[in-house]
Each structure stands twice: as C-alpha cells, then as structure tokens.
Design an enzyme around this catalytic site. Structure first.
Site, PDB file in Angstrom:
ATOM      1  N   ALA A   8       0.817  -1.221   0.000  1.00  0.00           N
ATOM      2  CA  ALA A   8       0.000   0.000   0.000  1.00  0.00           C
ATOM      3  C   ALA A   8       0.851   1.272   0.000  1.00  0.00           C
ATOM      4  CB  ALA A   8      -0.943   0.003   1.194  1.00  0.00           C
ATOM      5  N   TYR A 145       5.134 -14.355 -14.589  1.00  0.00           N
ATOM      6  CA  TYR A 145       4.142 -13.457 -13.986  1.00  0.00           C
ATOM      7  C   TYR A 145       2.730 -13.935 -14.313  1.00  0.00           C
ATOM      8  CZ  TYR A 145       1.650  -9.044 -13.003  1.00  0.00           C
ATOM      9  OH  TYR A 145       0.779  -8.091 -12.517  1.00  0.00           O
TER      10      TYR A 145
HETATM   11  P1  NAP Z   1       3.766  -1.039  -7.777  1.00  0.00           P
HETATM   12  O1  NAP Z   1       3.376   0.376  -8.011  1.00  0.00           O
HETATM   13  O2  NAP Z   1       5.026  -1.560  -8.352  1.00  0.00           O
HETATM   14  O3  NAP Z   1       3.746  -1.317  -6.193  1.00  0.00           O
HETATM   15  C1  NAP Z   1       4.074  -2.590  -5.719  1.00  0.00           C
HETATM   16  C2  NAP Z   1       3.783  -2.676  -4.242  1.00  0.00           C
HETATM   17  O4  NAP Z   1       4.126  -4.011  -3.809  1.00  0.00           O
HETATM   18  C3  NAP Z   1       4.610  -1.720  -3.413  1.00  0.00           C
HETATM   19  O5  NAP Z   1       3.837  -1.236  -2.336  1.00  0.00           O
HETATM   20  C4  NAP Z   1       5.745  -2.599  -2.891  1.00  0.00           C
HETATM   21  O6  NAP Z   1       6.239  -2.192  -1.610  1.00  0.00           O
HETATM   22  C5  NAP Z   1       5.055  -3.933  -2.742  1.00  0.00           C
HETATM   23  N1  NAP Z   1       6.015  -5.022  -2.814  1.00  0.00           N
HETATM   24  C6  NAP Z   1       6.862  -5.313  -3.821  1.00  0.00           C
HETATM   25  N2  NAP Z   1       7.633  -6.365  -3.490  1.00  0.00           N
HETATM   26  C7  NAP Z   1       7.267  -6.748  -2.238  1.00  0.00           C
HETATM   27  C8  NAP Z   1       7.695  -7.749  -1.343  1.00  0.00           C
HETATM   28  N3  NAP Z   1       8.691  -8.593  -1.636  1.00  0.00           N
HETATM   29  N4  NAP Z   1       7.093  -7.842  -0.146  1.00  0.00           N
HETATM   30  C9  NAP Z   1       6.109  -6.987   0.169  1.00  0.00           C
HETATM   31  N5  NAP Z   1       5.664  -6.015  -0.615  1.00  0.00           N
HETATM   32  C10 NAP Z   1       6.227  -5.888  -1.819  1.00  0.00           C
HETATM   33  O7  NAP Z   1       2.641  -2.051  -8.296  1.00  0.00           O
HETATM   34  P2  NAP Z   1       1.124  -1.809  -8.757  1.00  0.00           P
HETATM   35  O8  NAP Z   1       1.123  -1.527 -10.200  1.00  0.00           O
HETATM   36  O9  NAP Z   1       0.432  -0.900  -7.808  1.00  0.00           O
HETATM   37  O10 NAP Z   1       0.575  -3.309  -8.593  1.00  0.00           O
HETATM   38  C11 NAP Z   1      -0.185  -3.749  -7.477  1.00  0.00           C
HETATM   39  C12 NAP Z   1      -0.730  -5.129  -7.806  1.00  0.00           C
HETATM   40  O11 NAP Z   1      -1.526  -5.053  -8.995  1.00  0.00           O
HETATM   41  C13 NAP Z   1       0.348  -6.179  -8.086  1.00  0.00           C
HETATM   42  O12 NAP Z   1      -0.041  -7.418  -7.545  1.00  0.00           O
HETATM   43  C14 NAP Z   1       0.383  -6.236  -9.591  1.00  0.00           C
HETATM   44  O13 NAP Z   1       0.869  -7.475 -10.058  1.00  0.00           O
HETATM   45  C15 NAP Z   1      -1.075  -6.026  -9.918  1.00  0.00           C
HETATM   46  N6  NAP Z   1      -1.317  -5.545 -11.273  1.00  0.00           N
HETATM   47  C16 NAP Z   1      -0.814  -4.362 -11.716  1.00  0.00           C
HETATM   48  C17 NAP Z   1      -1.075  -3.925 -13.007  1.00  0.00           C
HETATM   49  C18 NAP Z   1      -0.541  -2.649 -13.549  1.00  0.00           C
HETATM   50  O14 NAP Z   1      -0.691  -2.412 -14.776  1.00  0.00           O
HETATM   51  N7  NAP Z   1       0.048  -1.772 -12.750  1.00  0.00           N
HETATM   52  C19 NAP Z   1      -1.849  -4.732 -13.864  1.00  0.00           C
HETATM   53  C20 NAP Z   1      -2.347  -5.933 -13.384  1.00  0.00           C
HETATM   54  C21 NAP Z   1      -2.081  -6.324 -12.080  1.00  0.00           C
HETATM   55  P3  NAP Z   1       7.432  -1.076  -1.426  1.00  0.00           P
HETATM   56  O15 NAP Z   1       7.013   0.116  -2.236  1.00  0.00           O
HETATM   57  O16 NAP Z   1       7.434  -0.801   0.031  1.00  0.00           O
HETATM   58  O17 NAP Z   1       8.694  -1.695  -1.902  1.00  0.00           O
END
Ligand code: NAP
Length: 237
Positions: A8, A145
C-alpha cells in the site's frame, strides 16, 4: 473495521488504502521497502504502517502476530503486493522465477493463512486478491508473472469454496494496464499502443481498481464469492 492492504506504499495499494479509509475502515498500510511513503499515507488516512517482505514467510508470521496482538482482528485482507518480471521464458533465471512465485503466490497464500484463524473464529471476513489480465489470457515475455497470477485466480476460487460456509468471502480483481510504477519501464509509445488496444481508449488509474476492491469488500457484494472481476477497459473479454 480493520483492513490490511499489502503493497500500500504506492500504486494500486495506496489507492485501495485511501478508498477503504474513506469507506470507514481503519487501514493497515503494508509496505516492503518504502517506509517513508507508507508512513506518510498511514498518517494521512489515520492508519498504521506495517512492514514485511512477503517473499519471506517468517516476516509474514512476525507481521501478522503483531497485528493479532496489538492492532486487532483483520476484517478485510487486500492481497495487492506484487512484482513484475519481464523477459523470454527460457532466459529468466531460476532464482528470479522462484522469487516471483514466492512474493506473488506464496505471499498471497501465506498472509491469508495467517489471518484466517481470526476470521474463522469471528465467522466473518473478506479477502480480495489482486490478479492480472495476464493471469487470465497469458502474455509473451511475462510467462512467470502470468502463471503466478493464474495461480492467484485458482487460489481465489478454491479458498472461496473452502471458507464460504464459515462466512468468509474471497474474490479477485483482475486489472488491465494501470498507470503505476510497475509500468514505468514502458516507453510512451508502448503505453500509447496499450491504450490503443483497449476498447475504452485509455489505460486505467489505480482508483479504478480501488473502486472495484471497495465494492467487493462491501455488503453490496454479500452474495458474491469466488469471482474474478476484470477491470481492464475491455482489453480482454
Ligand atoms: P507497484 O506500483 O510496483 O507497487 C508494488 C507494491 O508491492 C509496493 O507497495 C511494494 O512495496 C510492494 N512489494 C513489492 N515487493 C514486495 C515484497 N517482496 N514484499 C512486500 N511487498 C512488496 O505495483 P502496482 O502496479 O500498484 O501493482 C499492485 C498489484 O496489482 C500487483 O499485484 C500487480 O501485479 C497487480 N497488477 C498491476 C497492473 C498494472 O498495470 N500496474 C496490472 C495488473 C495487475 P514497497 O514500495 O514498500 O517496496
């Protein structure tokens, strides 16, 4: 009502935390490395920041024990944290592949496992997992992924059946391309092409996913469990 939103500190997770706080939840703002951002968000929404590397089960155990002992029973778990991994299937290292599955599947399942006893005891609770359109249709150069997100979808359906009789709903939101740091590596042309392939003509915003999560968490979804809600602008039908 207490909600734990993993990942978050930014992106989709931060939008979920803000939306759920606006809906009246006290939100536990989980982060991995971005302590400053998570603590600032927690202060903004009156929540609490909690830390764990979700690829390390002992850290999940420590975090959930602290929540249980000091912060209360989690009513809503939003399993959002995740990492991406791009590259040709056969060129991805075993180490990177294992790490991806540990965080994106192991972290999701183990966090739910540790929070379920309190939910089962209360005979109520809600889990919303964040999958991906790639987990539904697969994507070249994101094979690990895609497979991991397909596992999250399978986990959602199976767990929903197991814990439904105990009053716990488990659902999944499956985002399309969303404007977050996860896509920061794509150049402007790639993002424009992805928008062009989307019937609604744009990529999504984190708030679009947060709205779907808030709906599935609410009583308006009281008869919905084991479902995958695509929020992708029509990208994959
Ligand atoms: P993001 O901006 O890259 O943020 C990722 C989040 O996950 C950050 O809060 C990060 O924490 C945390 N994280 C990463 N590695 C971790 C670990 N080893 N342990 C605990 N926390 C971890 O990603 P997002 O785009 O918001 O994506 C959120 C979710 O939506 C993910 O599951 C992603 O696969 C999914 N998703 C995203 C998209 C897209 O287009 N963006 C599309 C489909 C699905 P820190 O910041 O503290 O490191």
């Amino acid at each position: 009502m207490l909600a734990l939103v993993t990942g978050a500190s930014r992106g989709i997770g931060a939008a979920c935390a803000r939306r759920l706080a606006a809906d009246g939840y006290t939100v536990l703002v989980h982060y991995h490395r971005a302590a400053g951002m998570a603590e600032a968000l927690a202060a903004e929404i009156g929540g609490t920041a909690v830390q764990a590397d979700l690829g390390d089960f002992s850290q999940i155990d420590r975090m959930t024990a602290r929540i249980h002992e000091q912060l209360g029973r989690v009513d809503l778990l939003v399993n959002n944290a995740g990492i991406a991994l791009n590259g040709l299937f056969q060129e991805v290292s075993d180490q990177d592949a294992m790490r991806l599955f540990l965080v994106n599947v192991g972290g999701v399942m183990h966090t739910a496992k540790r929070l379920l006893p309190d939910m089962l005891h209360a005979h109520r609770g809600c889990i919303v997992n964040i999958a991906s359109v790639w987990g539904e249709c697969g994507a070249a150069c994101e094979v690990h992924y895609s497979a991991a997100k397909a596992a999250v979808i399978g986990f959602t359906k199976a767990l929903a059946q197991e814990v439904g009789p105990s009053g716990i709903r488990v659902n999944c939101v499956s985002p399309g391309v969303i404007d977050t740091d996860m896509n920061a590596g794509h150049d402007a042309d790639t993002m424009a092409a992805l928008a062009g392939e989307t019937p609604l003509g744009c990529i999504g915003q984190p708030a679009d996913i947060a709205d779907a999560v808030a709906f599935l968490a609410s009583d308006r979804a009281r008869f919905i469990t084991g479902q995958i809600l695509p929020v992708n602008g029509g990208f994959y039908l």
